[in-house]
Design a protein around this motif. Structure first.
Motif, PDB file in Angstrom:
ATOM      1  N   ALA A   1       0.973  -1.364  -0.021  1.00  0.00           N
ATOM      2  CA  ALA A   1      -0.182   0.071  -0.109  1.00  0.00           C
ATOM      3  C   ALA A   1       0.910   1.211  -0.028  1.00  0.00           C
ATOM      4  O   ALA A   1       0.644   2.310  -0.676  1.00  0.00           O
ATOM      5  N   GLN A   2       2.129   1.254   0.752  1.00  0.00           N
ATOM      6  CA  GLN A   2       2.907   2.422   0.822  1.00  0.00           C
ATOM      7  C   GLN A   2       3.605   2.563  -0.688  1.00  0.00           C
ATOM      8  O   GLN A   2       3.722   3.900  -1.061  1.00  0.00           O
ATOM      9  N   ASP A   3       3.728   1.603  -1.224  1.00  0.00           N
ATOM     10  CA  ASP A   3       4.429   1.843  -2.499  1.00  0.00           C
ATOM     11  C   ASP A   3       3.472   2.388  -3.709  1.00  0.00           C
ATOM     12  O   ASP A   3       4.005   3.088  -4.531  1.00  0.00           O
ATOM     13  N   ILE A   4       2.309   2.240  -3.580  1.00  0.00           N
ATOM     14  CA  ILE A   4       1.475   3.015  -4.490  1.00  0.00           C
ATOM     15  C   ILE A   4       0.973   4.021  -3.988  1.00  0.00           C
ATOM     16  O   ILE A   4       0.011   4.721  -4.476  1.00  0.00           O
ATOM     17  N   GLY A   5       1.171   4.758  -2.703  1.00  0.00           N
ATOM     18  CA  GLY A   5       0.667   5.664  -1.994  1.00  0.00           C
ATOM     19  C   GLY A   5      -0.940   5.407  -1.505  1.00  0.00           C
ATOM     20  O   GLY A   5      -1.510   6.610  -1.523  1.00  0.00           O
ATOM     21  N   TYR A   6      -1.213   4.486  -1.179  1.00  0.00           N
ATOM     22  CA  TYR A   6      -2.485   4.167  -0.732  1.00  0.00           C
ATOM     23  C   TYR A   6      -2.274   4.493   0.776  1.00  0.00           C
ATOM     24  O   TYR A   6      -1.739   3.741   1.476  1.00  0.00           O
ATOM     25  N   PRO A   7      -3.319   5.218   1.294  1.00  0.00           N
ATOM     26  CA  PRO A   7      -3.317   5.606   2.775  1.00  0.00           C
ATOM     27  C   PRO A   7      -4.116   4.327   3.416  1.00  0.00           C
ATOM     28  O   PRO A   7      -5.221   4.231   3.279  1.00  0.00           O
ATOM     29  N   CYS A   8      -3.366   4.123   4.312  1.00  0.00           N
ATOM     30  CA  CYS A   8      -3.951   2.823   5.167  1.00  0.00           C
ATOM     31  C   CYS A   8      -3.367   2.810   6.481  1.00  0.00           C
ATOM     32  O   CYS A   8      -2.101   3.558   6.869  1.00  0.00           O
ATOM     33  N   GLY A   9      -3.956   2.013   7.357  1.00  0.00           N
ATOM     34  CA  GLY A   9      -3.365   1.512   8.439  1.00  0.00           C
ATOM     35  C   GLY A   9      -3.858   0.357   9.298  1.00  0.00           C
ATOM     36  O   GLY A   9      -4.917   0.002   8.760  1.00  0.00           O
ATOM     37  N   ALA A  10      -3.378  -0.068  10.355  1.00  0.00           N
ATOM     38  CA  ALA A  10      -3.662  -1.270  11.155  1.00  0.00           C
ATOM     39  C   ALA A  10      -5.276  -0.762  11.761  1.00  0.00           C
ATOM     40  O   ALA A  10      -5.359   0.390  12.144  1.00  0.00           O
ATOM     41  N   ILE A  11      -6.101  -1.944  11.815  1.00  0.00           N
ATOM     42  CA  ILE A  11      -7.325  -1.709  12.404  1.00  0.00           C
ATOM     43  C   ILE A  11      -7.089  -2.610  13.863  1.00  0.00           C
ATOM     44  O   ILE A  11      -7.177  -3.739  13.631  1.00  0.00           O
ATOM     45  N   ASN A  12      -6.733  -2.298  15.104  1.00  0.00           N
ATOM     46  CA  ASN A  12      -6.653  -2.735  16.214  1.00  0.00           C
ATOM     47  C   ASN A  12      -7.815  -2.497  17.115  1.00  0.00           C
ATOM     48  O   ASN A  12      -8.588  -1.893  17.339  1.00  0.00           O
ATOM     49  N   THR A  13      -7.791  -3.658  17.907  1.00  0.00           N
ATOM     50  CA  THR A  13      -8.600  -3.620  19.372  1.00  0.00           C
ATOM     51  C   THR A  13      -7.779  -3.204  20.448  1.00  0.00           C
ATOM     52  O   THR A  13      -6.653  -2.743  20.163  1.00  0.00           O
ATOM     53  N   MET A  14      -8.386  -2.539  21.517  1.00  0.00           N
ATOM     54  CA  MET A  14      -7.788  -1.852  22.433  1.00  0.00           C
ATOM     55  C   MET A  14      -6.639  -2.740  23.164  1.00  0.00           C
ATOM     56  O   MET A  14      -5.507  -2.525  23.401  1.00  0.00           O
TER      57      MET A  14
END
Length: 89
Positions: A1-14
């Protein structure tokens, strides 16, 4: 995702957040004193801004700011006391 510039992040529980060794190593967690249960660990600032710095805090207790809010609305101390005696607040 970083290579193509796609903004994303982890979805975590608390539970995931508090178990993350990287966050712990970077002192991400803050201790906030709670008036009923004592000190609690909370996640820290998600990002840092110079003009409006983040500060740790807790949610208010039920009714904690009722008197101050009513006073700003023009209620006198006597009126607030009467409302409290009547069980309105």
């Amino acid at each position: 995702a970083q290579d193509i510039g796609y903004p994303c992040g982890a979805i975590n529980t608390m539970a995931d957040v508090f178990a993350d060794p990287n966050l712990a190593a970077h002192n991400y967690f803050v201790t906030v004193d709670h008036p009923v249960v004592g000190p609690l660990q909370y996640p820290g600032a998600p990002f840092m801004m110079e003009a409006t710095p983040w500060r740790a805090g807790r949610a208010p207790l039920l009714g904690e700011h009722t008197h101050a809010v009513l006073a700003k609305l023009g209620y006198s101390d006597e009126q607030v006391a009467r409302l409290r005696e009547q069980g309105v607040i």
